[in-house]
Design a protein around this motif. Structure first.
Motif, mmCIF file in Angstrom:
data_model
loop_
_atom_site.group_PDB
_atom_site.id
_atom_site.type_symbol
_atom_site.label_atom_id
_atom_site.label_comp_id
_atom_site.label_asym_id
_atom_site.label_seq_id
_atom_site.Cartn_x
_atom_site.Cartn_y
_atom_site.Cartn_z
ATOM 1 N N THR A 348 0.851 -1.198 0.000
ATOM 2 C CA THR A 348 0.000 0.000 0.000
ATOM 3 C C THR A 348 0.884 1.243 0.000
ATOM 4 O O THR A 348 1.037 1.915 1.032
ATOM 5 C CB THR A 348 -0.922 0.006 1.222
ATOM 6 O OG1 THR A 348 -0.112 -0.099 2.412
ATOM 7 C CG2 THR A 348 -1.885 -1.170 1.173
ATOM 8 N N PRO A 349 1.491 1.569 -1.137
ATOM 9 C CA PRO A 349 2.444 2.679 -1.179
ATOM 10 C C PRO A 349 1.830 4.046 -0.902
ATOM 11 O O PRO A 349 2.547 4.974 -0.515
ATOM 12 C CB PRO A 349 2.996 2.604 -2.604
ATOM 13 C CG PRO A 349 1.932 1.900 -3.390
ATOM 14 C CD PRO A 349 1.314 0.924 -2.443
ATOM 15 N N HIS A 350 0.513 4.180 -1.105
ATOM 16 C CA HIS A 350 -0.111 5.485 -0.910
ATOM 17 C C HIS A 350 -0.716 5.666 0.481
ATOM 18 O O HIS A 350 -1.224 6.745 0.804
ATOM 19 C CB HIS A 350 -1.199 5.698 -1.971
ATOM 20 C CG HIS A 350 -0.689 5.610 -3.377
ATOM 21 N ND1 HIS A 350 0.205 6.518 -3.902
ATOM 22 C CD2 HIS A 350 -0.932 4.694 -4.363
ATOM 23 C CE1 HIS A 350 0.494 6.195 -5.156
ATOM 24 N NE2 HIS A 350 -0.189 5.089 -5.453
ATOM 25 N N ALA A 351 -0.683 4.621 1.295
ATOM 26 C CA ALA A 351 -1.196 4.739 2.657
ATOM 27 C C ALA A 351 -0.204 5.512 3.526
ATOM 28 O O ALA A 351 1.004 5.540 3.241
ATOM 29 C CB ALA A 351 -1.454 3.352 3.237
ATOM 30 N N LYS A 352 -0.692 6.106 4.586
ATOM 31 C CA LYS A 352 0.167 6.846 5.509
ATOM 32 C C LYS A 352 0.673 5.881 6.583
ATOM 33 O O LYS A 352 -0.078 5.437 7.444
ATOM 34 C CB LYS A 352 -0.601 7.989 6.146
ATOM 35 C CG LYS A 352 0.263 8.878 7.028
ATOM 36 C CD LYS A 352 -0.525 10.034 7.597
ATOM 37 C CE LYS A 352 0.367 10.921 8.480
ATOM 38 N NZ LYS A 352 -0.396 12.060 9.061
ATOM 39 N N PRO A 353 1.936 5.531 6.577
ATOM 40 C CA PRO A 353 2.453 4.532 7.523
ATOM 41 C C PRO A 353 2.738 5.155 8.885
ATOM 42 O O PRO A 353 2.932 6.377 9.006
ATOM 43 C CB PRO A 353 3.747 4.070 6.854
ATOM 44 C CG PRO A 353 4.223 5.280 6.115
ATOM 45 C CD PRO A 353 2.994 6.002 5.647
ATOM 46 N N PRO A 354 2.782 4.344 9.944
ATOM 47 C CA PRO A 354 3.159 4.874 11.270
ATOM 48 C C PRO A 354 4.612 5.333 11.264
ATOM 49 O O PRO A 354 5.467 4.763 10.583
ATOM 50 C CB PRO A 354 2.950 3.674 12.198
ATOM 51 C CG PRO A 354 2.997 2.473 11.304
ATOM 52 C CD PRO A 354 2.453 2.913 9.989
ATOM 53 N N ARG A 355 4.871 6.381 12.058
ATOM 54 C CA ARG A 355 6.191 6.995 12.059
ATOM 55 C C ARG A 355 6.600 7.326 13.498
ATOM 56 O O ARG A 355 5.804 7.833 14.280
ATOM 57 C CB ARG A 355 6.160 8.268 11.207
ATOM 58 C CG ARG A 355 7.500 8.958 11.004
ATOM 59 C CD ARG A 355 7.308 10.246 10.201
ATOM 60 N NE ARG A 355 6.707 9.974 8.902
ATOM 61 C CZ ARG A 355 7.393 9.756 7.790
ATOM 62 N NH1 ARG A 355 8.715 9.791 7.830
ATOM 63 N NH2 ARG A 355 6.764 9.526 6.650
ATOM 64 N N TRP A 356 7.860 7.042 13.818
ATOM 65 C CA TRP A 356 8.418 7.353 15.124
ATOM 66 C C TRP A 356 9.597 8.318 14.952
ATOM 67 O O TRP A 356 10.248 8.335 13.898
ATOM 68 C CB TRP A 356 8.909 6.087 15.827
ATOM 69 C CG TRP A 356 7.834 5.126 16.221
ATOM 70 C CD1 TRP A 356 7.263 4.973 17.454
ATOM 71 C CD2 TRP A 356 7.202 4.151 15.377
ATOM 72 N NE1 TRP A 356 6.324 3.978 17.433
ATOM 73 C CE2 TRP A 356 6.260 3.453 16.168
ATOM 74 C CE3 TRP A 356 7.333 3.796 14.031
ATOM 75 C CZ2 TRP A 356 5.458 2.441 15.661
ATOM 76 C CZ3 TRP A 356 6.541 2.790 13.514
ATOM 77 C CH2 TRP A 356 5.611 2.123 14.335
ATOM 78 N N ALA A 357 9.893 9.073 15.987
ATOM 79 C CA ALA A 357 11.002 10.035 15.934
ATOM 80 C C ALA A 357 11.965 9.769 17.085
ATOM 81 O O ALA A 357 11.572 9.307 18.167
ATOM 82 C CB ALA A 357 10.471 11.470 16.009
ATOM 83 N N VAL A 358 13.249 10.064 16.838
ATOM 84 C CA VAL A 358 14.286 9.935 17.856
ATOM 85 C C VAL A 358 15.066 11.243 17.924
ATOM 86 O O VAL A 358 14.854 12.162 17.131
ATOM 87 C CB VAL A 358 15.233 8.753 17.548
ATOM 88 C CG1 VAL A 358 14.520 7.433 17.741
ATOM 89 C CG2 VAL A 358 15.795 8.856 16.141
ATOM 90 N N GLU A 359 15.996 11.327 18.890
ATOM 91 C CA GLU A 359 16.652 12.596 19.202
ATOM 92 C C GLU A 359 17.767 12.977 18.236
ATOM 93 O O GLU A 359 18.171 14.133 18.179
ATOM 94 C CB GLU A 359 17.220 12.535 20.641
ATOM 95 C CG GLU A 359 18.521 11.754 20.793
ATOM 96 C CD GLU A 359 18.380 10.256 20.559
ATOM 97 O OE1 GLU A 359 19.379 9.620 20.193
ATOM 98 O OE2 GLU A 359 17.255 9.742 20.749
ATOM 99 N N SER A 360 18.288 12.014 17.441
ATOM 100 C CA SER A 360 19.391 12.312 16.528
ATOM 101 C C SER A 360 19.307 11.390 15.316
ATOM 102 O O SER A 360 18.368 10.589 15.202
ATOM 103 C CB SER A 360 20.744 12.149 17.238
ATOM 104 O OG SER A 360 20.902 10.823 17.708
#
Length: 553
Positions: A348-360
């Motif tokens: 599903t290339p057009h779906a919005k996938p879950p995303r996580w962020a880190v400090e660097s």
């Protein structure tokens, strides 16, 4: 300068017992010539573009001294004297013909000579090829041996070194090497054949094979057969360098026009346009290979056609690490210098996938093979994050890991999870330290041992894939050395994983096997011992800790 940037293990039983020597037949020669011509055409196009631009600039500036370096030709009299002296006027005359119709000139009858593929077919040679038998024995790889592939740069020469690790003999040696066009950045072992077989026909991709994919500073991915020695060109190229070879007909006039087209420097759906930083082979769908690039895209390659099946743009900076989910076989985890991690379903290339962020900046991402609901992330600031994929944040800034750990003072440049021992982790850092960890579900991570293995800045730490050698850890770094550490011979590891290490009576000698870099000069045998090869009972170079490592806030 000597440096190893990445390593990959080959499981037991995949390497051919007797590797074949590279043989250039007519089919292979035609393929090589076509690849070389494509590379030459691309170079000519780029050169014409650069010289054309420089020429326009020179004319605009009034520079017109291009004839100043030309030599004045000789006079006709001097030329005529030379022709007469050496009889050059008759140089191109036809050779004389003998009574049997054969040329009497030197090498005139070369076409009538008999040629035999091997000495065994030649009736005039009766002495057996003893050297061939000795070479065959030297190249033999036993079923109990492992291969280790190392991406190496030595004195500005880029190549792959293929090692054989003999566990019972505690021996590691270079089996053969493969020259590369640019500095290698990542390697991924493949169990599926790619490209064409020696007879020019497509490989049977249902059988097991022993190939490797290599990502370099060039935007092409090269695929090599590890069971062929002294090979000159790769079996296949994924990218612009192999695209024309796979799709175009040399006799088509439109093809010739396409060949002269300059390679696009903008990101596109067909090939990468910048360095290849990450590769991940799908072990369930064997003909799928994912690649991450400095051009900020992820591409999914179909190895049966060597074409790009799909391109994805989930990140805003370089994509540096990829990992396929062990169970959900179409889910790919990706990490980037944009400091985010994405878990996307490739269907599903057009779906919005879950995303996580880190400090660097992200260094590596890995799924937990023993509990695929969780994944690890290591960062440039030396921290390990442990996330639950089921608890995806509403926005990346709201990411909350299960735990995070300040593992090193500098970047965690490499990381691996033991596939056979749950909770056994290895980290390497640019601070030249290798640390082994024990992660318990209740208490979290605790450091078991920290050690400097004298490989320089650590760029690769990988556990062996087979259960018989499950505690072996291959370590490599900026000194261009590969070492294989039998961690089960370390006292602290034996205490931490006592229920998983076979009991041994008496004292255990710690084993660290390596091949020293030829460019390094060892001062004495004592210096080698201090480096840690096959040390036993000494505390030099490592530290054991029973307590927990400091948890990051």
């Amino acid at each position: 300068m000597s440096m190893i940037t990445a390593t990959a293990w080959v499981p037991r039983g995949f390497a051919a017992r007797h590797p074949t020597k590279y043989d250039i037949d007519e089919t292979e020669l035609a393929r090589i010539s076509k690849l070389a011509k494509l590379q030459l055409d691309d170079a000519k196009v780029e050169l014409e573009a650069e010289t054309g631009a420089e020429g326009k600039v020179g004319i605009a500036n009034g520079e017109n001294d291009g004839l100043s370096g030309l030599k004045v030709p000789q006079s006709n009299g001097e030329v005529d004297d030379d022709l007469r002296e050496y009889d050059l006027e008759h140089y191109d005359d036809e050779d004389e013909v003998g009574e049997n119709g054969e040329s009497t000139a030197t090498f005139g009858n070369v076409q009538s000579l008999a040629y035999h593929q091997s000495n065994e077919e030649d009736p005039y040679i009766t002495i057996p090829d003893e050297e061939d038998e000795e070479e065959k024995e030297e190249l033999e790889v036993l079923p109990a041996d492992n291969m280790v592939v190392a991406a190496k740069v030595e004195d500005e020469v880029a190549h792959l070194e293929i090692y054989v690790y003999e566990d019972e003999a505690d021996n590691l040696y270079v089996h053969h090497d493969i020259m590369l066009p640019a500095i290698p950045l990542c390697v991924e072992w493949l169990d599926v054949p790619v490209g064409s077989s020696p007879d020019g026909l497509p490989f049977d991709q249902t059988r097991q094979a022993n190939f490797v994919a290599v990502g370099t500073f060039d935007p092409n991915i090269e695929i090599w057969d590890l069971d062929t020695v002294d090979r000159m060109y790769p079996n296949a190229i994924l990218g612009h360098g192999g695209q024309q070879d796979n799709t175009q007909d040399p006799g088509d006039s439109s093809t010739k026009k396409k060949k002269k087209r300059k390679r696009s420097k903008k990101a596109n759906d067909d090939y990468h346009v910048d360095a290849i930083l990450a590769l991940a082979a799908n072990r369930n769908h064997r003909t799928l290979l994912a690649s991450g690039s400095a051009d900020k895209t992820i591409k999914l390659w179909d190895l049966s056609t060597t074409k790009c099946a799909k391109s994805y743009s989930y990140h805003t900076d370089k994509v540096c690490s990829l990992a396929w989910h062990p169970k959900e076989t179409t889910v790919l985890l990706s990490g980037s210098y944009d400091r985010t991690i994405v878990a996307a379903d490739m269907r599903t290339p057009h779906a919005k996938p879950p995303r996580w962020a880190v400090e660097s900046d992200v260094e590596m991402v890995r799924w937990n093979p023993h509990d695929p609901n969780y994944f690890y992330v290591t960062t440039e600031s030396g921290i390990i994050h442990y996330f639950d994929v089921r608890n995806a944040p509403s926005k990346p800034e709201a990411s909350s890991p299960v735990w995070k750990l300040q593992a090193h003072d500098e970047s965690v440049s490499c990381f691996d999870i033991n596939p056979h021992v749950p909770g056994f982790l290895a980290t390497g850092s640019t601070s030249q330290e290798v640390k082994l960890w024990n992660v318990q579900a209740a208490s979290g991570p605790s450091m078991v041992v920290s050690r400097n293995l004298d490989v320089g800045k650590v760029f690769s730490t990988t556990f062996a894939p087979d259960p018989q050698v499950g505690f072996r850890l291959a370590v490599a770094g900026s000194k261009g050395i590969v070492r294989v550490w039998d961690t089960s011979t370390n006292a602290a590891i034996r205490r931490a994983f006592a229920d998983r290490v076979a009991p041994v009576k008496g004292d255990v000698v710690e084993k660290l096997v390596g091949v020293e870099d030829d460019s390094e000069e060892s001062d004495s045998d004592e210096d080698v011992d201090e480096g840690g090869i096959e040390t036993g009972g000494a505390d030099d170079g490592f530290e054991d800790e029973d307590g927990d490592e400091e948890m990051a806030d």
